[in-house]
Design a protein around this motif. Sequence first.
Motif, PDB file in Angstrom:
ATOM      1  N   GLY A   1       0.896  -1.190  -0.026  1.00  0.00           N
ATOM      2  CA  GLY A   1      -0.050  -0.026   0.101  1.00  0.00           C
ATOM      3  C   GLY A   1       0.740   1.270   0.067  1.00  0.00           C
ATOM      4  O   GLY A   1       0.675   2.305  -0.544  1.00  0.00           O
ATOM      5  N   SER A   2       2.020   1.071   0.869  1.00  0.00           N
ATOM      6  CA  SER A   2       2.718   2.486   0.821  1.00  0.00           C
ATOM      7  C   SER A   2       3.137   2.555  -0.376  1.00  0.00           C
ATOM      8  O   SER A   2       3.642   3.698  -1.076  1.00  0.00           O
ATOM      9  CB  SER A   2       3.964   1.773   1.765  1.00  0.00           C
ATOM     10  OG  SER A   2       3.913   2.858   2.899  1.00  0.00           O
ATOM     11  N   TYR A   3       3.875   1.498  -0.891  1.00  0.00           N
ATOM     12  CA  TYR A   3       4.454   1.657  -2.277  1.00  0.00           C
ATOM     13  C   TYR A   3       3.509   2.153  -3.488  1.00  0.00           C
ATOM     14  O   TYR A   3       3.972   3.095  -4.222  1.00  0.00           O
ATOM     15  CB  TYR A   3       5.086   0.349  -2.831  1.00  0.00           C
ATOM     16  CG  TYR A   3       5.553   0.174  -4.436  1.00  0.00           C
ATOM     17  CD1 TYR A   3       6.568   0.695  -4.976  1.00  0.00           C
ATOM     18  CD2 TYR A   3       4.513  -0.432  -5.088  1.00  0.00           C
ATOM     19  CE1 TYR A   3       6.705   0.682  -6.132  1.00  0.00           C
ATOM     20  CE2 TYR A   3       4.633  -0.391  -6.712  1.00  0.00           C
ATOM     21  CZ  TYR A   3       5.732  -0.012  -7.154  1.00  0.00           C
ATOM     22  OH  TYR A   3       6.132  -0.009  -8.271  1.00  0.00           O
ATOM     23  N   GLU A   4       2.423   1.694  -3.383  1.00  0.00           N
ATOM     24  CA  GLU A   4       1.437   2.033  -4.467  1.00  0.00           C
ATOM     25  C   GLU A   4       1.077   3.545  -4.334  1.00  0.00           C
ATOM     26  O   GLU A   4       1.257   4.190  -5.109  1.00  0.00           O
ATOM     27  CB  GLU A   4       0.118   1.086  -4.457  1.00  0.00           C
ATOM     28  CG  GLU A   4       0.178  -0.293  -4.905  1.00  0.00           C
ATOM     29  CD  GLU A   4       0.604  -0.116  -6.395  1.00  0.00           C
ATOM     30  OE1 GLU A   4       0.182   0.688  -7.070  1.00  0.00           O
ATOM     31  OE2 GLU A   4       1.172  -1.157  -7.108  1.00  0.00           O
ATOM     32  N   LYS A   5       1.035   3.766  -2.961  1.00  0.00           N
ATOM     33  CA  LYS A   5       0.636   5.369  -2.759  1.00  0.00           C
ATOM     34  C   LYS A   5       1.652   6.357  -3.340  1.00  0.00           C
ATOM     35  O   LYS A   5       1.184   7.440  -3.631  1.00  0.00           O
ATOM     36  CB  LYS A   5       0.152   5.642  -1.304  1.00  0.00           C
ATOM     37  CG  LYS A   5      -1.214   4.904  -0.960  1.00  0.00           C
ATOM     38  CD  LYS A   5      -1.589   5.088   0.400  1.00  0.00           C
ATOM     39  CE  LYS A   5      -2.775   4.473   1.022  1.00  0.00           C
ATOM     40  NZ  LYS A   5      -2.912   2.885   0.763  1.00  0.00           N
ATOM     41  N   SER A   6       2.815   5.881  -3.190  1.00  0.00           N
ATOM     42  CA  SER A   6       3.807   6.556  -3.286  1.00  0.00           C
ATOM     43  C   SER A   6       4.380   6.585  -4.905  1.00  0.00           C
ATOM     44  O   SER A   6       4.764   7.784  -5.470  1.00  0.00           O
ATOM     45  CB  SER A   6       5.200   6.402  -2.398  1.00  0.00           C
ATOM     46  OG  SER A   6       5.012   6.543  -1.228  1.00  0.00           O
ATOM     47  N   PHE A   7       3.995   5.564  -5.345  1.00  0.00           N
ATOM     48  CA  PHE A   7       4.649   5.368  -6.908  1.00  0.00           C
ATOM     49  C   PHE A   7       3.543   5.353  -8.037  1.00  0.00           C
ATOM     50  O   PHE A   7       4.174   5.263  -8.982  1.00  0.00           O
ATOM     51  CB  PHE A   7       5.638   4.220  -6.985  1.00  0.00           C
ATOM     52  CG  PHE A   7       6.892   4.374  -6.052  1.00  0.00           C
ATOM     53  CD1 PHE A   7       8.098   5.140  -6.727  1.00  0.00           C
ATOM     54  CD2 PHE A   7       6.901   4.144  -4.842  1.00  0.00           C
ATOM     55  CE1 PHE A   7       9.023   5.205  -6.002  1.00  0.00           C
ATOM     56  CE2 PHE A   7       8.321   4.347  -4.176  1.00  0.00           C
ATOM     57  CZ  PHE A   7       9.046   4.941  -4.560  1.00  0.00           C
ATOM     58  N   HIS A   8       2.312   5.043  -7.414  1.00  0.00           N
ATOM     59  CA  HIS A   8       1.447   4.746  -8.554  1.00  0.00           C
ATOM     60  C   HIS A   8       1.207   5.752  -9.736  1.00  0.00           C
ATOM     61  O   HIS A   8       1.320   5.661 -10.982  1.00  0.00           O
ATOM     62  CB  HIS A   8      -0.032   4.378  -8.001  1.00  0.00           C
ATOM     63  CG  HIS A   8      -1.068   5.470  -7.878  1.00  0.00           C
ATOM     64  ND1 HIS A   8      -0.832   6.096  -6.694  1.00  0.00           N
ATOM     65  CD2 HIS A   8      -2.138   5.846  -8.475  1.00  0.00           C
ATOM     66  CE1 HIS A   8      -1.640   7.090  -6.752  1.00  0.00           C
ATOM     67  NE2 HIS A   8      -2.430   7.011  -7.946  1.00  0.00           N
ATOM     68  N   THR A   9       1.315   7.119  -9.189  1.00  0.00           N
ATOM     69  CA  THR A   9       1.255   8.217 -10.184  1.00  0.00           C
ATOM     70  C   THR A   9       2.361   8.165 -11.124  1.00  0.00           C
ATOM     71  O   THR A   9       2.186   8.350 -12.330  1.00  0.00           O
ATOM     72  CB  THR A   9       1.148   9.660  -9.538  1.00  0.00           C
ATOM     73  OG1 THR A   9      -0.189   9.863  -8.724  1.00  0.00           O
ATOM     74  CG2 THR A   9       1.192  10.755 -10.275  1.00  0.00           C
ATOM     75  N   THR A  10       3.648   8.187 -10.791  1.00  0.00           N
ATOM     76  CA  THR A  10       4.716   8.059 -11.510  1.00  0.00           C
ATOM     77  C   THR A  10       4.852   6.840 -12.382  1.00  0.00           C
ATOM     78  O   THR A  10       4.970   6.842 -13.691  1.00  0.00           O
ATOM     79  CB  THR A  10       6.222   7.829 -10.528  1.00  0.00           C
ATOM     80  OG1 THR A  10       6.141   9.002  -9.647  1.00  0.00           O
ATOM     81  CG2 THR A  10       7.335   7.866 -11.384  1.00  0.00           C
ATOM     82  N   VAL A  11       4.351   5.533 -12.094  1.00  0.00           N
ATOM     83  CA  VAL A  11       4.304   4.495 -12.741  1.00  0.00           C
ATOM     84  C   VAL A  11       3.415   4.636 -13.837  1.00  0.00           C
ATOM     85  O   VAL A  11       3.469   4.379 -15.122  1.00  0.00           O
ATOM     86  CB  VAL A  11       3.834   3.064 -11.793  1.00  0.00           C
ATOM     87  CG1 VAL A  11       3.636   2.046 -12.718  1.00  0.00           C
ATOM     88  CG2 VAL A  11       5.196   2.971 -11.149  1.00  0.00           C
ATOM     89  N   ASN A  12       2.129   5.199 -13.548  1.00  0.00           N
ATOM     90  CA  ASN A  12       1.103   5.713 -14.538  1.00  0.00           C
ATOM     91  C   ASN A  12       1.622   6.437 -15.367  1.00  0.00           C
ATOM     92  O   ASN A  12       1.203   5.998 -17.039  1.00  0.00           O
ATOM     93  CB  ASN A  12      -0.120   5.952 -13.748  1.00  0.00           C
ATOM     94  CG  ASN A  12      -0.957   4.925 -12.916  1.00  0.00           C
ATOM     95  OD1 ASN A  12      -0.537   3.816 -13.017  1.00  0.00           O
ATOM     96  ND2 ASN A  12      -1.932   5.308 -12.238  1.00  0.00           N
ATOM     97  N   GLN A  13       2.440   7.478 -15.135  1.00  0.00           N
ATOM     98  CA  GLN A  13       2.869   8.236 -16.195  1.00  0.00           C
ATOM     99  C   GLN A  13       3.723   7.705 -17.056  1.00  0.00           C
ATOM    100  O   GLN A  13       3.960   7.909 -18.342  1.00  0.00           O
ATOM    101  CB  GLN A  13       3.630   9.543 -15.584  1.00  0.00           C
ATOM    102  CG  GLN A  13       2.590  10.551 -14.854  1.00  0.00           C
ATOM    103  CD  GLN A  13       3.066  11.774 -14.077  1.00  0.00           C
ATOM    104  OE1 GLN A  13       4.213  11.509 -13.533  1.00  0.00           O
ATOM    105  NE2 GLN A  13       2.303  12.712 -13.729  1.00  0.00           N
ATOM    106  N   LEU A  14       4.723   6.780 -16.602  1.00  0.00           N
ATOM    107  CA  LEU A  14       5.590   6.059 -17.243  1.00  0.00           C
ATOM    108  C   LEU A  14       5.089   5.320 -18.270  1.00  0.00           C
ATOM    109  O   LEU A  14       5.480   5.206 -19.569  1.00  0.00           O
ATOM    110  CB  LEU A  14       6.658   5.486 -16.463  1.00  0.00           C
ATOM    111  CG  LEU A  14       7.651   6.244 -15.491  1.00  0.00           C
ATOM    112  CD1 LEU A  14       8.513   5.208 -14.501  1.00  0.00           C
ATOM    113  CD2 LEU A  14       8.773   6.964 -16.597  1.00  0.00           C
ATOM    114  N   MET A  15       3.934   4.720 -17.980  1.00  0.00           N
ATOM    115  CA  MET A  15       3.322   3.672 -19.104  1.00  0.00           C
ATOM    116  C   MET A  15       2.760   4.506 -19.874  1.00  0.00           C
ATOM    117  O   MET A  15       2.391   4.343 -21.010  1.00  0.00           O
ATOM    118  CB  MET A  15       2.163   3.061 -18.043  1.00  0.00           C
ATOM    119  CG  MET A  15       2.649   1.857 -17.156  1.00  0.00           C
ATOM    120  SD  MET A  15       1.381   0.652 -16.602  1.00  0.00           S
ATOM    121  CE  MET A  15       0.558   1.710 -15.565  1.00  0.00           C
ATOM    122  N   ALA A  16       1.998   5.922 -19.652  1.00  0.00           N
ATOM    123  CA  ALA A  16       1.205   6.629 -20.466  1.00  0.00           C
ATOM    124  C   ALA A  16       2.395   7.074 -21.517  1.00  0.00           C
ATOM    125  O   ALA A  16       1.750   7.436 -22.606  1.00  0.00           O
ATOM    126  CB  ALA A  16       0.731   7.615 -19.717  1.00  0.00           C
TER     127      ALA A  16
END
Length: 284
Positions: free
Chosen positions: A103-118
Amino acid sequence: MSQKNSSEAKRTARERMQEERAAQEAKTKRLRKFGIIGTVLAVIVVAVVIGVLVQNSRTSSYDAATQAPAGTIGTNKLIIPVGSSAAPSTLTVYEDLRCPACGSYEKSFHTTVNQLMAQGKIHVNYHVVSFIDRNDNGSGSKNAANAVACAQNVGKFHGYHDVLYANQPDETDDAWADKSKLITLAKQVPGLDTPTFESCVNNNSFGAWVTAVQKDFDKSGYTSTPTILLNGTSAYPTYNGEQISTANLIKWVDAANKGKTPATISPSASAALVSPNASPSAAG
């Protein structure tokens, strides 16, 4: 022959017969003993064989062709992919939806990971495991894993995945043992909460798949979640000696992709990857 010699001969013959009888009885006892041991060993061997057959039947009860959610990949279709497979880098994520560190990882990184995928720089392969239930006799991890499989089956994994982490209960609170809570959270993903989805969650439709994913994790050599790999190299909590951060993750991906062409992502797909709950067409 004298009477004395005759008596001695008879005694000697009698003693010899007694010795032979004693030897025969000892042999018979030995054979009987070996027979019992052999029977016991045979029973043990049969039990072991039956155990192996039962275990094999359990491990082979999952049929990837019919029991995996649509769109899953890998040899046994145990992986949920998000993003374009044409992206030059792969982020592999092993996670338990009840895991606080996840949960900590997702809250911290999901925006960055989503942008890298986009941006077409990475795609993510998710392995949704459920070992926390095994440790505390719960059912929330398995229920949540089945629910995201139900979402994946209709192309809504990405959005629902982010919603679950945004609403993750404490690890000691097995809140998702109540399947209705998982169904209520699905209302936050446009188009997901349907009778089909509700039936899939309530009936544990992908339970065999959830079990197969966990067994695969047990055999992987990894022992904790989250386990994050960038192109096969551990990236959490460090990557090549550097501590993970959003800035470092971007730097690592750019370095790994040097000289490689990002995947082409359409504007609508890019928007769905950045904000997976914004549209019913969210990528999954």
